[in-house]
Design a protein around this motif. Structure first.
Motif, PDB file in Angstrom:
ATOM      1  N   ASP A   1      30.881  -8.373  23.776  1.00  0.00           N
ATOM      2  CA  ASP A   1      30.359  -9.332  22.804  1.00  0.00           C
ATOM      3  C   ASP A   1      30.274 -10.748  23.352  1.00  0.00           C
ATOM      4  O   ASP A   1      29.622 -11.603  22.754  1.00  0.00           O
ATOM      5  N   GLY A   2      30.951 -11.002  24.451  1.00  0.00           N
ATOM      6  CA  GLY A   2      30.990 -12.367  24.977  1.00  0.00           C
ATOM      7  C   GLY A   2      31.802 -13.296  24.104  1.00  0.00           C
ATOM      8  O   GLY A   2      31.701 -14.513  24.222  1.00  0.00           O
ATOM      9  N   ASP A   3      32.606 -12.729  23.201  1.00  0.00           N
ATOM     10  CA  ASP A   3      33.426 -13.595  22.337  1.00  0.00           C
ATOM     11  C   ASP A   3      34.708 -14.011  23.060  1.00  0.00           C
ATOM     12  O   ASP A   3      35.210 -13.314  23.936  1.00  0.00           O
ATOM     13  N   ILE A   4      35.204 -15.185  22.668  1.00  0.00           N
ATOM     14  CA  ILE A   4      36.301 -15.820  23.388  1.00  0.00           C
ATOM     15  C   ILE A   4      37.585 -15.707  22.580  1.00  0.00           C
ATOM     16  O   ILE A   4      37.612 -16.034  21.389  1.00  0.00           O
TER      17      ILE A   4
ATOM     18  N   SER B   1      24.375 -12.514  18.783  1.00  0.00           N
ATOM     19  CA  SER B   1      25.722 -12.893  18.320  1.00  0.00           C
ATOM     20  C   SER B   1      25.973 -14.364  18.625  1.00  0.00           C
ATOM     21  O   SER B   1      25.348 -14.939  19.503  1.00  0.00           O
ATOM     22  N   ASP B   2      26.922 -14.943  17.886  1.00  0.00           N
ATOM     23  CA  ASP B   2      27.146 -16.383  17.991  1.00  0.00           C
ATOM     24  C   ASP B   2      28.083 -16.786  19.122  1.00  0.00           C
ATOM     25  O   ASP B   2      28.326 -17.965  19.326  1.00  0.00           O
TER      26      ASP B   2
ATOM     27  N   ILE C   1      27.221 -13.915  28.377  1.00  0.00           N
ATOM     28  CA  ILE C   1      27.068 -12.548  27.872  1.00  0.00           C
ATOM     29  C   ILE C   1      26.417 -12.663  26.504  1.00  0.00           C
ATOM     30  O   ILE C   1      27.000 -13.227  25.583  1.00  0.00           O
ATOM     31  N   THR C   2      25.197 -12.161  26.397  1.00  0.00           N
ATOM     32  CA  THR C   2      24.436 -12.330  25.154  1.00  0.00           C
ATOM     33  C   THR C   2      24.004 -10.967  24.640  1.00  0.00           C
ATOM     34  O   THR C   2      23.020 -10.413  25.103  1.00  0.00           O
ATOM     35  N   PRO C   3      24.752 -10.403  23.676  1.00  0.00           N
ATOM     36  CA  PRO C   3      24.341  -9.113  23.143  1.00  0.00           C
ATOM     37  C   PRO C   3      23.220  -9.279  22.116  1.00  0.00           C
ATOM     38  O   PRO C   3      23.319 -10.118  21.222  1.00  0.00           O
ATOM     39  N   ILE C   4      22.162  -8.504  22.316  1.00  0.00           N
ATOM     40  CA  ILE C   4      21.073  -8.473  21.342  1.00  0.00           C
ATOM     41  C   ILE C   4      21.353  -7.269  20.449  1.00  0.00           C
ATOM     42  O   ILE C   4      21.235  -6.114  20.883  1.00  0.00           O
ATOM     43  N   MET C   5      21.747  -7.544  19.204  1.00  0.00           N
ATOM     44  CA  MET C   5      22.236  -6.482  18.337  1.00  0.00           C
ATOM     45  C   MET C   5      21.070  -5.680  17.750  1.00  0.00           C
ATOM     46  O   MET C   5      20.136  -6.252  17.182  1.00  0.00           O
ATOM     47  N   LEU C   6      21.143  -4.355  17.914  1.00  0.00           N
ATOM     48  CA  LEU C   6      20.068  -3.491  17.427  1.00  0.00           C
ATOM     49  C   LEU C   6      20.576  -2.461  16.425  1.00  0.00           C
ATOM     50  O   LEU C   6      19.814  -1.950  15.617  1.00  0.00           O
ATOM     51  N   GLY C   7      21.867  -2.150  16.496  1.00  0.00           N
ATOM     52  CA  GLY C   7      22.445  -1.198  15.549  1.00  0.00           C
ATOM     53  C   GLY C   7      22.198   0.235  15.949  1.00  0.00           C
ATOM     54  O   GLY C   7      23.118   0.966  16.280  1.00  0.00           O
TER      55      GLY C   7
ATOM     56  N   LYS D   1      30.313   2.574  16.669  1.00  0.00           N
ATOM     57  CA  LYS D   1      29.137   3.190  16.021  1.00  0.00           C
ATOM     58  C   LYS D   1      28.411   2.144  15.178  1.00  0.00           C
ATOM     59  O   LYS D   1      29.029   1.342  14.495  1.00  0.00           O
ATOM     60  N   GLY D   2      27.070   2.146  15.263  1.00  0.00           N
ATOM     61  CA  GLY D   2      26.287   1.219  14.455  1.00  0.00           C
ATOM     62  C   GLY D   2      26.188  -0.181  15.055  1.00  0.00           C
ATOM     63  O   GLY D   2      25.588  -1.070  14.466  1.00  0.00           O
ATOM     64  N   LYS D   3      26.849  -0.388  16.202  1.00  0.00           N
ATOM     65  CA  LYS D   3      26.816  -1.710  16.846  1.00  0.00           C
ATOM     66  C   LYS D   3      26.130  -1.628  18.208  1.00  0.00           C
ATOM     67  O   LYS D   3      26.453  -2.395  19.123  1.00  0.00           O
TER      68      LYS D   3
END
Ligand SMILES: *Cc1c(COP(=O)(O)O)cnc(C)c1O
Length: 394
Positions: A184-187, A318-319, A324-330, A359-361
């Motif tokens: 997710d690239g989250d910190i 994602s914010d 790391i930039t995830p493009i969320m598609l589900g 799942k779903g992410k």
């Protein structure tokens, strides 16, 4: 008798192909870089951990060449027998200064740094409290200890606190977290984690593989970014991502802890010295980056541009504040097939689906680099939009 193993492997491999978890390695016919060659065709590369764009450059080639010329190809020894050269000591000091710790110890990889950490310090009297999304190397490292293991919900400080309460009676408690989470690239909220650690007298370990050289004003990583460099007890990191991309790693820590690692850490003691090419080039690079903030500046400008353009074109980004930039598609299938379609359009990105992400992410993970030009970023967005429309995503 290989005969006994063969059918098991065949069955497992067939099952992996069936459920889509079988991995095929793409073979590059070029050095790593913003553009790579695969199957005779050029692709814009958006899936390497080459954050500063230094991997594959002449700069690193020269630095490693000079190191090998001066220090030889390799040591044929572990550090404590006759494998320590001036460059190893200098690099350890340099890493400690970069991360903001008293000392650092070199390892062949961050995986090995993690494996060599927990089992050295923590026994059956202790507890390790680990974020549920921590890297595989932390998970395996923790399994090799006799300590009590606790897992807290991803970045959930309430859950972390309840685990700290449960383990109050233990001799030592250590909170283990990735600095930046790779999917997710989250910190990690290190300030909050350090506050809880203080409250419950726990130690803090941060695996900063995706952040050294990237995060923080001076590239010191997430502890610097979060203003807690002096409050984190162990930082593991790699030279295999932003810092050149070849390999090699370290544990940056306090004086006595480093001393103890050099005496007791099994993946340090019983494994060859870090090779001279990586040691010399990493030493050169950390120094070089002190007077070249433009790599990090370009990385962040590119990251910002990519995120903004993708949002403007209707994608769910994602914010998190990381390259790391995830493009969320589900949708699982969409993520994988869209990544394939982008590859056909000359953009190399990877789709991640269950079980790698929940799942779903499902998503396509894009990794921005300082090596990308503005045109590269614009082209990637243009192709994303083209393919996204075809898949009904935008
Ligand atoms: C990449 C990574 C590692 C492994 O690093 P190596 O030096 O390649 O072994 C460890 N931890 C995290 C969080 C990583 O992202």
């Amino acid at each position: 008798m290989y005969k006994s193993l063969k059918p098991i492997l065949e069955q497992e491999l067939a099952a992996a192909k069936e459920n889509g978890t079988y991995k095929v390695e793409r073979v590059l016919e070029s050095p790593q870089g913003r553009e790579i060659t695969v199957g005779g065709k050029k692709y814009l590369n958006f899936c390497a951990n080459n954050y500063l764009g230094l991997s594959g450059t002449e700069l690193m080639e020269k630095a490693s060449e000079e190191a090998v010329k001066k220090w030889g190809y390799g040591l044929a020894s572990v550090r404590f027998i006759c494998g320590t050269q001036t460059i190893h000591k200098d690099l350890e000091r340099s890493v400690a200064e970069l991360v903001g710790t008293e000392d650092a110890v070199l390892y062949s990889s961050c995986f090995m740094a993690n494996v060599g950490l927990f089992q050295t310090f923590f026994t059956d009297q202790d507890a390790i409290i680990s974020d549920e999304l921590n890297h595989a190397s932390i998970i395996d490292a923790v399994r090799l200890t006799k300590s009590e293991r606790h897992v807290f919900k991803h970045m959930d400080m309430n859950d972390l606190e309840s685990k700290l309460q449960e383990t109050r009676s233990k001799r030592l408690k250590v909170i283990a977290t990735d600095g930046v989470f790779s999917m997710d690239g989250d910190i990690a909220p290190l300030k909050e984690i350090c506050d809880l650690a203080d409250k419950y007298e726990a130690l803090v370990m941060v695996d900063d593989a995706h952040a050294v050289g990237v995060m923080g004003k001076n590239g010191g990583g997430t502890p610097e970014e979060c203003g807690v460099a002096d409050r984190v007890d162990f930082v593991t990191g790699t030279f295999g991502k932003a810092l050149g991309g070849a390999g090699g790693a370290f544990t940056a820590t306090r004086k006595e802890a480093a001393d103890y690692l050099r005496n007791r850490s099994r993946t340090y003691l019983f494994s060859n010295s870090l090779d001279t090419a990586v040691t010399g080039a990493s030493l050169w690079l950390i120094d070089y980056l002190k007077s070249h903030p433009e790599y990090r500046e370009r990385l962040w400008a590119n990251t910002k541009l990519f995120r903004e353009l993708m949002k403007k074109n209707g994608f769910t980004v994602s914010d998190a504040q990381h390259p790391i930039t995830p493009i969320m598609l589900g949708d699982e299938k969409k993520a994988v097939e869209m990544a394939k379609a982008l590859f056909d359009e000359g953009i190399y990105v990877i789709g991640f689906a269950f079980p790698v992400v929940p799942k779903g992410k499902a998503r396509i993970r894009v990794q921005v680099s300082a090596a990308h030009t503005k045109e590269d970023i614009e082209k990637a967005v243009e192709k994303f939009t083209l393919v996204g429309k075809r898949f009904g995503v935008v």
